[in-house]
Design a protein around this motif. Structure first.
Motif, PDB file in Angstrom:
ATOM      1  N   GLU A  15      46.674  -0.435  76.062  1.00 14.49           N
ATOM      2  CA  GLU A  15      47.204  -0.213  74.721  1.00 14.49           C
ATOM      3  C   GLU A  15      48.275  -1.252  74.401  1.00 14.49           C
ATOM      4  N   GLY A  16      48.208  -1.775  73.180  1.00 16.82           N
ATOM      5  CA  GLY A  16      49.183  -2.773  72.745  1.00 16.82           C
ATOM      6  C   GLY A  16      48.736  -4.204  72.955  1.00 16.82           C
ATOM      7  N   ALA A  17      47.644  -4.404  73.694  1.00 18.17           N
ATOM      8  CA  ALA A  17      47.163  -5.756  73.966  1.00 18.17           C
ATOM      9  C   ALA A  17      46.541  -6.370  72.710  1.00 18.17           C
ATOM     10  N   ILE A  18      46.450  -7.693  72.721  1.00 15.00           N
ATOM     11  CA  ILE A  18      45.702  -8.408  71.687  1.00 15.00           C
ATOM     12  C   ILE A  18      44.271  -8.576  72.190  1.00 15.00           C
ATOM     13  N   VAL A  19      43.334  -8.177  71.354  1.00 14.74           N
ATOM     14  CA  VAL A  19      41.919  -8.241  71.725  1.00 14.74           C
ATOM     15  C   VAL A  19      41.256  -9.376  70.948  1.00 14.74           C
ATOM     16  N   SER A  20      40.443 -10.136  71.640  1.00 11.12           N
ATOM     17  CA  SER A  20      39.680 -11.210  71.010  1.00 11.12           C
ATOM     18  C   SER A  20      38.191 -10.952  71.229  1.00 11.12           C
ATOM     19  N   LEU A  21      37.459 -10.834  70.141  1.00 10.53           N
ATOM     20  CA  LEU A  21      36.017 -10.608  70.190  1.00 10.53           C
ATOM     21  C   LEU A  21      35.333 -11.791  69.511  1.00 10.53           C
ATOM     22  N   ASN A  22      34.222 -12.233  70.081  1.00 11.02           N
ATOM     23  CA  ASN A  22      33.625 -13.476  69.594  1.00 11.02           C
ATOM     24  C   ASN A  22      32.111 -13.408  69.477  1.00 11.02           C
ATOM     25  N   CYS A  23      31.582 -14.209  68.570  1.00 12.51           N
ATOM     26  CA  CYS A  23      30.146 -14.403  68.429  1.00 12.51           C
ATOM     27  C   CYS A  23      29.872 -15.866  68.146  1.00 12.51           C
ATOM     28  N   THR A  24      28.710 -16.300  68.549  1.00 14.18           N
ATOM     29  CA  THR A  24      28.232 -17.620  68.147  1.00 14.18           C
ATOM     30  C   THR A  24      26.901 -17.439  67.435  1.00 14.18           C
ATOM     31  N   TYR A  25      26.591 -18.350  66.534  1.00 15.82           N
ATOM     32  CA  TYR A  25      25.331 -18.252  65.803  1.00 15.82           C
ATOM     33  C   TYR A  25      24.684 -19.624  65.743  1.00 15.82           C
ATOM     34  N   SER A  26      23.398 -19.636  65.457  1.00 19.77           N
ATOM     35  CA  SER A  26      22.656 -20.888  65.524  1.00 19.77           C
ATOM     36  C   SER A  26      22.218 -21.408  64.157  1.00 19.77           C
ATOM     37  N   ASN A  27      22.141 -20.544  63.159  1.00 23.07           N
ATOM     38  CA  ASN A  27      21.628 -20.921  61.849  1.00 23.07           C
ATOM     39  C   ASN A  27      22.763 -21.445  60.966  1.00 23.07           C
ATOM     40  N   PHE A  75      40.177 -10.688  65.894  1.00 20.27           N
ATOM     41  CA  PHE A  75      41.357 -10.406  66.712  1.00 20.27           C
ATOM     42  C   PHE A  75      41.934  -9.055  66.296  1.00 20.27           C
ATOM     43  N   ILE A  76      42.289  -8.267  67.282  1.00 21.74           N
ATOM     44  CA  ILE A  76      42.933  -6.982  67.032  1.00 21.74           C
ATOM     45  C   ILE A  76      44.307  -7.028  67.691  1.00 21.74           C
ATOM     46  N   ARG A  77      45.352  -6.904  66.865  1.00 25.51           N
ATOM     47  CA  ARG A  77      46.718  -6.900  67.415  1.00 25.51           C
ATOM     48  C   ARG A  77      47.153  -5.467  67.688  1.00 25.51           C
ATOM     49  N   ASP A  78      48.072  -5.329  68.644  1.00 24.59           N
ATOM     50  CA  ASP A  78      48.635  -4.009  68.961  1.00 24.59           C
ATOM     51  C   ASP A  78      47.508  -2.967  69.068  1.00 24.59           C
ATOM     52  N   SER A  79      46.563  -3.245  69.934  1.00 26.89           N
ATOM     53  CA  SER A  79      45.382  -2.381  70.037  1.00 26.89           C
ATOM     54  C   SER A  79      45.771  -0.949  70.399  1.00 26.89           C
ATOM     55  N   GLN A  80      45.006  -0.008  69.863  1.00 25.61           N
ATOM     56  CA  GLN A  80      45.235   1.426  70.035  1.00 25.61           C
ATOM     57  C   GLN A  80      44.012   2.073  70.688  1.00 25.61           C
ATOM     58  N   PRO A  81      44.207   3.186  71.369  1.00 24.26           N
ATOM     59  CA  PRO A  81      43.043   3.889  71.932  1.00 24.26           C
ATOM     60  C   PRO A  81      41.988   4.224  70.880  1.00 24.26           C
ATOM     61  N   SER A  82      42.426   4.448  69.627  1.00 19.35           N
ATOM     62  CA  SER A  82      41.473   4.744  68.556  1.00 19.35           C
ATOM     63  C   SER A  82      40.612   3.536  68.186  1.00 19.35           C
ATOM     64  N   ASP A  83      40.973   2.362  68.684  1.00 21.14           N
ATOM     65  CA  ASP A  83      40.153   1.170  68.454  1.00 21.14           C
ATOM     66  C   ASP A  83      38.962   1.109  69.416  1.00 21.14           C
ATOM     67  N   SER A  84      38.920   2.011  70.377  1.00 20.69           N
ATOM     68  CA  SER A  84      37.822   2.030  71.342  1.00 20.69           C
ATOM     69  C   SER A  84      36.512   2.322  70.621  1.00 20.69           C
ATOM     70  N   ALA A  85      35.607   1.378  70.669  1.00 21.17           N
ATOM     71  CA  ALA A  85      34.344   1.465  69.926  1.00 21.17           C
ATOM     72  C   ALA A  85      33.511   0.241  70.300  1.00 21.17           C
ATOM     73  N   THR A  86      32.331   0.156  69.711  1.00 23.77           N
ATOM     74  CA  THR A  86      31.515  -1.062  69.823  1.00 23.77           C
ATOM     75  C   THR A  86      31.701  -1.882  68.558  1.00 23.77           C
ATOM     76  N   TYR A  87      31.962  -3.165  68.745  1.00 23.04           N
ATOM     77  CA  TYR A  87      32.199  -4.066  67.613  1.00 23.04           C
ATOM     78  C   TYR A  87      30.994  -4.994  67.467  1.00 23.04           C
ATOM     79  N   LEU A  88      30.459  -5.019  66.266  1.00 23.45           N
ATOM     80  CA  LEU A  88      29.263  -5.799  65.971  1.00 23.45           C
ATOM     81  C   LEU A  88      29.594  -6.892  64.970  1.00 23.45           C
ATOM     82  N   LEU A 108      34.330  -1.992  73.487  1.00 25.72           N
ATOM     83  CA  LEU A 108      35.764  -2.124  73.765  1.00 25.72           C
ATOM     84  C   LEU A 108      36.363  -0.766  74.110  1.00 25.72           C
ATOM     85  N   THR A 109      37.156  -0.737  75.172  1.00 22.35           N
ATOM     86  CA  THR A 109      37.932   0.448  75.521  1.00 22.35           C
ATOM     87  C   THR A 109      39.397   0.052  75.600  1.00 22.35           C
ATOM     88  N   VAL A 110      40.237   0.764  74.844  1.00 24.65           N
ATOM     89  CA  VAL A 110      41.676   0.539  74.893  1.00 24.65           C
ATOM     90  C   VAL A 110      42.287   1.700  75.666  1.00 24.65           C
TER      91      VAL A 110
END
Lengths: 112, 120
Positions: A15-27, A75-88, A108-110
């Motif tokens: 909890e409180g961490a900064i989360v970085s989620l990423n995707c790459t695309y080809s088109n 990017f998710i700042r000050d991550s919370q347990p309620s942020d626990s989910a799948t990010y698409l 993601l699990t916080v």
């Protein structure tokens, strides 16, 4: 090769961490970029919507699009347990293509 | 206000049977989409409806899959002669406008909770 690649995780952070989620695309025609959050056994809900390149901020969430490298970030700042989910991540060229092309999602699990 | 609703929430069927999945979009939304989400996979586009225009069926995986949208509102996705590989969560989404035609978030796709289909 999938049009949109996303690391499936799982990703666990304290909890409180900064989360970085990423995707790459080809088109290179993709112009619309979105991030959805999906809780278990629920439908996805829109978090961020960006057209073309640049940054967009909404509260604790920041979305970045770099079209030169075909890279999408959330990017998710000050991550919370309620942020626990799948990010698409999702994208589309727009124009005559109305549907979204999704990444496979990052779980993601916080931890409290 | 009411969001997108789908029924049933869960469906268990035997291989070879036909199934019908229903979607009620948000009132006033002209665009309706069906997606499929298999375990550990992202959403896969199936079909798109816009007003009275001919639907975009380019994502349907086989001719066993079909969909209708009656009166520009409720939609039904039908899978004939179900196979085990059809097991997935089927998600419906609607938007006020189609993607790319207008700004201001009117093309945001709002998703229903999905129908979890299990083919035994």
């Amino acid at each position: 090769q999938k049009e949109v690649e996303q690391d499936p995780g799982p990703l666990s952070v304290p909890e409180g961490a900064i989360v970085s989620l990423n995707c790459t695309y080809s088109n290179s025609a993709f112009q619309y970029f979105m991030w959805y959050r999906q809780y278990s056994r629920k439908g996805p809900e829109l978090l961020m919507y960006t057209y073309s390149s640049g940054n967009k901020e909404d509260g604790r969430f920041t979305a970045q699009v770099d079209k030169s490298s075909k890279y999408i970030s959330l990017f998710i700042r000050d991550s919370q347990p309620s942020d626990s989910a799948t990010y698409l991540c999702a994208t589309s060229p727009g124009g005559s293509a109305r549907q979204l092309t999704f990444g496979s999602g990052t779980q993601l699990t916080v931890l409290p | 206000g009411a969001g997108v609703s789908q029924s049933p929430s869960n469906k268990v069927t035997e291989k070879g049977k036909d199934v019908e999945l229903r979607c009620d979009p948000i009132s006033g939304h002209t665009a309706l989409y069906w997606y499929r989400q298999s375990l550990g996979q992202g959403l896969e586009f199936l079909i798109y409806f816009q007003g009275n225009s001919a639907p975009d069926k380019s994502g349907l995986p086989s001719d066993r899959f079909s969909a209708e949208r009656t009166g520009g509102s409720v939609s039904t996705l039908t899978i004939q002669r179900t196979q085990q590989e059809d097991s997935a969560v089927y998600l419906c989404a609607s938007s006020r406008q189609p993607l790319g035609l207008a700004g201001g978030g009117t093309d945001t796709q709002y998703f229903g909770p999905g129908t979890r289909l299990t083919v035994l």
